[in-house]
Design an enzyme around this catalytic site. Structure first.
Site, PDB file in Angstrom:
ATOM      1  N   GLU A  49       0.860  -1.178   0.000  1.00 38.94           N
ATOM      2  CA  GLU A  49       0.000   0.000   0.000  1.00 38.94           C
ATOM      3  C   GLU A  49       0.897   1.229   0.000  1.00 38.94           C
ATOM      4  O   GLU A  49       1.736   1.394   0.889  1.00 38.94           O
ATOM      5  CB  GLU A  49      -0.928   0.016   1.220  1.00 38.94           C
ATOM      6  CG  GLU A  49      -2.094  -0.933   1.101  1.00 38.94           C
ATOM      7  CD  GLU A  49      -3.128  -0.746   2.204  1.00 38.94           C
ATOM      8  OE1 GLU A  49      -2.942   0.152   3.057  1.00 38.94           O
ATOM      9  OE2 GLU A  49      -4.117  -1.494   2.217  1.00 38.94           O
ATOM     10  N   ASP A  60      -5.593   9.781   9.379  1.00 32.69           N
ATOM     11  CA  ASP A  60      -4.252   9.384   9.794  1.00 32.69           C
ATOM     12  C   ASP A  60      -3.841  10.058  11.088  1.00 32.69           C
ATOM     13  O   ASP A  60      -4.169  11.219  11.347  1.00 32.69           O
ATOM     14  CB  ASP A  60      -3.245   9.711   8.694  1.00 32.69           C
ATOM     15  CG  ASP A  60      -3.487   8.898   7.437  1.00 32.69           C
ATOM     16  OD1 ASP A  60      -3.603   7.667   7.571  1.00 32.69           O
ATOM     17  OD2 ASP A  60      -3.578   9.474   6.352  1.00 32.69           O
TER      18      ASP A  60
END
Length: 268
Positions: A49, A60
């Protein structure tokens, strides 16, 4: 998309779990991205990824936010990310690459134009954190037409109605977020609760189910993999790479971090 399907079929046939490392494109340096990708494959990565740096990465935690900021400061935009994948493909035609990011850069680029460029570069799938499944039909149709998998996200707070939609339309693999929070918050990881949900999802989904968020080492990877088809490790790896002084150090850190996780998954 076919690379993802083939890889999971291969893993299933051999009774193995997928190890999926996440790194931010352009961090710890522009020059290190592709060498680190190859190092991760050598250490046992099954899928990579690759994070597309974005100025407002809402899903995040601090580690990946800072990583994204550093990468953007070096000029790691969407064009750089696709070029990195293209360069990676010169030596590796087998390992699936999934881009993880946000809608805004892709919409600015133009969804179809981006999708065609991504396939040409060698990208296999996209995980778009801020694309609601109820609004994903048009994007999925474009991606499917060109051969990109639209990877879906599910979490402990996902409604049953939305889960039905995600499971019925899943492509590539379904990414289960093991807790409701941001990346890197490993203190919130509840493997027992996650395992129950993973077992349910694997019975319902039309694609493999992988677990991510909160996986930081060999022990947590092995624990989460018991009831999943694979695990994703991100923040802990990104933090390890942030300490690299040069490309060689980045490669070495990538391999040293990932190899124990591969061993743990294979022995679990």
């Amino acid at each position: 998309m076919r690379r993802i399907d083939f890889r999971f079929a291969e893993l299933r046939a051999n009774g193995r779990k997928a190890l999926i490392p996440f790194i931010t494109a352009g961090d710890p340096s522009l020059e290190a991205t592709v060498p680190v990708m190859h190092a991760l494959v050598r250490a046992g990565a099954d899928v990579i990824e690759l994070g597309v740096p974005f100025s407002d990465p809402m899903a995040d935690g601090p580690t990946i936010q800072r990583s994204s900021e550093r990468a953007l400061g070096r000029g790691a935009g969407l064009a750089y990310v696709l070029e990195a994948v293209h360069e990676f493909r010169r030596e590796d035609a087998a390992t699936p690459v999934v881009l993880m990011g946000y809608l805004n850069p892709i919409e600015i680029h133009g969804t179809r134009r981006f999708a065609e460029a991504a396939v040409a570069a060698g990208v296999d799938g996209l995980l778009l954190v801020d694309l609601p499944p109820e609004e994903a039909d048009e994007t999925r149709a474009i991606f499917t037409e060109v051969g990109l998998a639209l990877i879906a996200l599910a979490s402990p707070t996902t409604s049953e109605q939305r889960l039905d939609m995600l499971c019925s339309t899943a492509q590539g693999y379904l990414y289960y977020v093991s807790f409701a929070g941001v990346t890197g918050a490993s203190n919130l990881l509840d493997t027992h609760a996650a395992s129950d949900r993973l077992r349910q999802l694997r019975q319902r989904a039309g694609a493999p189910v992988v677990a991510g968020f909160g996986i930081k080492d060999a022990a947590s990877a092995a624990a989460m993999a018991v009831d999943a088809d694979g695990v994703v490790v991100g923040s802990a790896l990104v933090a390890a790479l942030a300490e690299a002084d040069d490309v060689r150090s980045a490669r070495e850190r990538a391999e040293a971090f990932l190899a124990p996780l591969r061993q743990a998954l294979d022995q679990a």
